[in-house]
Design a protein around this motif. Structure first.
Motif, mmCIF file in Angstrom:
data_model
loop_
_atom_site.group_PDB
_atom_site.id
_atom_site.type_symbol
_atom_site.label_atom_id
_atom_site.label_comp_id
_atom_site.label_asym_id
_atom_site.label_seq_id
_atom_site.Cartn_x
_atom_site.Cartn_y
_atom_site.Cartn_z
ATOM 1 N N TYR A 163 0.843 -1.082 0.048
ATOM 2 C CA TYR A 163 -0.071 0.019 -0.089
ATOM 3 C C TYR A 163 0.543 1.189 -0.099
ATOM 4 C CZ TYR A 163 -3.617 -3.444 1.326
ATOM 5 O OH TYR A 163 -4.160 -4.297 1.392
ATOM 6 N N ALA A 164 1.940 1.247 0.192
ATOM 7 C CA ALA A 164 3.039 2.259 0.060
ATOM 8 C C ALA A 164 3.039 3.168 -1.407
ATOM 9 C CB ALA A 164 4.536 2.065 0.279
ATOM 10 N N ILE A 217 -1.102 11.052 -2.078
ATOM 11 C CA ILE A 217 -0.469 12.156 -1.662
ATOM 12 C C ILE A 217 -0.058 13.105 -2.570
ATOM 13 C CG2 ILE A 217 1.152 13.267 -0.234
ATOM 14 C CD1 ILE A 217 1.162 10.630 1.468
ATOM 15 N N LEU A 218 0.551 12.657 -3.690
ATOM 16 C CA LEU A 218 1.169 13.402 -4.665
ATOM 17 C C LEU A 218 -0.166 14.026 -5.526
ATOM 18 C CD1 LEU A 218 4.486 11.522 -5.539
ATOM 19 C CD2 LEU A 218 4.269 13.654 -4.076
ATOM 20 N N GLY A 219 -0.923 12.897 -6.062
ATOM 21 C CA GLY A 219 -1.883 13.248 -7.079
ATOM 22 C C GLY A 219 -2.951 14.465 -6.453
ATOM 23 N N ALA A 220 -3.142 14.038 -5.114
ATOM 24 C CA ALA A 220 -4.248 14.868 -4.427
ATOM 25 C C ALA A 220 -3.532 16.412 -4.368
ATOM 26 C CB ALA A 220 -4.365 14.485 -3.106
ATOM 27 N N SER A 221 -2.274 16.625 -3.996
ATOM 28 C CA SER A 221 -1.429 17.911 -3.778
ATOM 29 C C SER A 221 -1.676 18.740 -4.988
ATOM 30 C CB SER A 221 -0.222 17.426 -3.164
ATOM 31 O OG SER A 221 0.443 16.638 -4.194
ATOM 32 N N PHE A 222 -1.431 17.667 -6.177
ATOM 33 C CA PHE A 222 -1.255 18.387 -7.547
ATOM 34 C C PHE A 222 -2.715 18.948 -7.852
ATOM 35 C CE2 PHE A 222 -0.848 17.189 -12.291
ATOM 36 C CZ PHE A 222 -0.695 18.500 -12.630
ATOM 37 N N SER A 223 -3.659 18.023 -7.782
ATOM 38 C CA SER A 223 -5.139 18.389 -8.186
ATOM 39 C C SER A 223 -5.742 19.534 -7.357
ATOM 40 C CB SER A 223 -5.784 17.332 -8.457
ATOM 41 O OG SER A 223 -5.939 16.653 -7.082
ATOM 42 N N LEU A 275 8.061 18.669 -5.301
ATOM 43 C CA LEU A 275 8.804 18.687 -3.905
ATOM 44 C C LEU A 275 8.279 17.488 -2.750
ATOM 45 C CD1 LEU A 275 8.658 22.729 -3.213
ATOM 46 C CD2 LEU A 275 10.679 21.121 -3.749
ATOM 47 N N LEU A 276 6.936 17.260 -2.845
ATOM 48 C CA LEU A 276 6.618 16.491 -1.898
ATOM 49 C C LEU A 276 6.920 14.968 -2.040
ATOM 50 C CD1 LEU A 276 2.903 17.344 -1.275
ATOM 51 C CD2 LEU A 276 4.480 17.390 0.437
ATOM 52 N N SER A 277 7.327 14.650 -3.462
ATOM 53 C CA SER A 277 7.866 13.310 -4.046
ATOM 54 C C SER A 277 9.102 12.939 -3.127
ATOM 55 C CB SER A 277 8.083 13.346 -5.449
ATOM 56 O OG SER A 277 9.392 13.954 -5.527
ATOM 57 N N ILE A 278 9.880 13.883 -2.731
ATOM 58 C CA ILE A 278 11.152 13.649 -2.122
ATOM 59 C C ILE A 278 10.741 12.915 -0.593
ATOM 60 C CG2 ILE A 278 13.401 14.499 -1.002
ATOM 61 C CD1 ILE A 278 13.106 16.749 -3.320
ATOM 62 N N PRO A 279 10.211 13.667 0.330
ATOM 63 C CA PRO A 279 9.690 13.018 1.396
ATOM 64 C C PRO A 279 8.675 11.798 1.323
ATOM 65 C CG PRO A 279 8.772 15.244 1.312
ATOM 66 C CD PRO A 279 9.531 14.954 0.185
ATOM 67 N N TYR A 316 10.474 8.407 2.914
ATOM 68 C CA TYR A 316 9.919 7.992 4.218
ATOM 69 C C TYR A 316 8.654 7.006 4.190
ATOM 70 C CZ TYR A 316 12.354 11.874 6.464
ATOM 71 O OH TYR A 316 13.074 12.737 6.943
ATOM 72 N N ILE A 317 8.081 6.851 2.979
ATOM 73 C CA ILE A 317 7.048 5.922 2.684
ATOM 74 C C ILE A 317 7.285 4.798 1.827
ATOM 75 C CG2 ILE A 317 4.685 5.645 2.116
ATOM 76 C CD1 ILE A 317 4.174 8.592 2.910
ATOM 77 N N SER A 318 7.300 5.157 0.613
ATOM 78 C CA SER A 318 7.844 4.293 -0.543
ATOM 79 C C SER A 318 9.203 3.508 -0.492
ATOM 80 C CB SER A 318 7.798 4.843 -2.028
ATOM 81 O OG SER A 318 6.700 5.346 -2.292
#
Length: 208
Positions: free
Chosen positions: A89-90, A97-103, A132-136, A140-142
């Motif tokens: 699920y990571a 997280i990334l798609g939601a932040s973008f849209s 930018l969010l792709s880095i953390p 920390y997750i993937s």
């Protein structure tokens, strides 16, 4: 006191059209997410390109930023139902997280003042935030999950095969993943600008 007649004639907070469009865009986003593809000369093959954020962006522009977030959530939920998960699920969490932040960022900026200029500013801002969010998210997750399936040395070696000078996971994410995610956002934005007008009658319910 409110006029009962006026209340009865007012539109519901969430219209049937909005629900229908959201469901349709979620299904399309899921299909686009399933058909991802590698670009091995830019980034290791285990990081894949897709344009599944396109329906999310269409929803955010046409219906509002929270609809973009909803499409992102439903896309990942549908994919889990259809394909299950190979990343504990990571991958799905980071994609959300990334798609939601973008849209959300793109839609929020556009809906402050609806204009082509604001749509462009919103899309660029959303793409930058996502990059930018792709880095953390990855750090920390993937990748803590991915290292259960592939040794961290092998992961870094895959990056070094493209650019030998990189050292450490964080540097790999900054040098490769963030620009790659930005490219993905820019490509999605360009496609959105190309097809938004032709799709506008369907998205806004003005087609005949």
């Amino acid at each position: 006191m409110s006029n009962p007649a006026a209340i009865s004639k007012s539109k519901p907070a969430i219209s049937i059209r909005a629900i229908t469009i959201t469901a349709m865009l979620s299904a399309v986003a899921c299909v686009l997410n399933i058909f991802d593809f590698p670009i091995p000369f830019l980034i290791p093959a285990f990081v894949k390109m897709d344009v599944s954020d396109l329906p999310e962006l269409l929803a955010a522009f046409s219906l509002g930023p929270w609809y973009g977030v909803t499409v992102t959530f439903l896309k990942n939920l549908l994919k889990l139902v259809i394909k299950g998960t190979s990343t504990a699920y990571a991958g799905e969490l980071c994609n959300f997280i990334l798609g939601a932040s973008f849209s959300f960022v793109a839609g929020a900026v556009y809906h402050v003042k609806k204009s082509r200029k604001n749509a462009l500013i919103g899309a660029l801002a959303g793409a930058a935030v996502m990059a930018l969010l792709s880095i953390p998210c990855n750090y920390y997750i993937s990748y803590p999950v991915y290292t259960k399936f592939m040794a961290i040395d092998k992961i870094i070696a895959a990056y070094q095969a493209i650019r030998p000078g990189v050292n450490g996971l964080l540097e790999c994410l900054i040098v490769f993943n963030a620009p790659f995610t930005l490219l993905k956002g820019l490509l999605t934005s360009a496609l959105c600008f190309l097809i938004y007008k032709p799709l506008s009658p369907v998205l806004h319910g003005t087609g005949r």
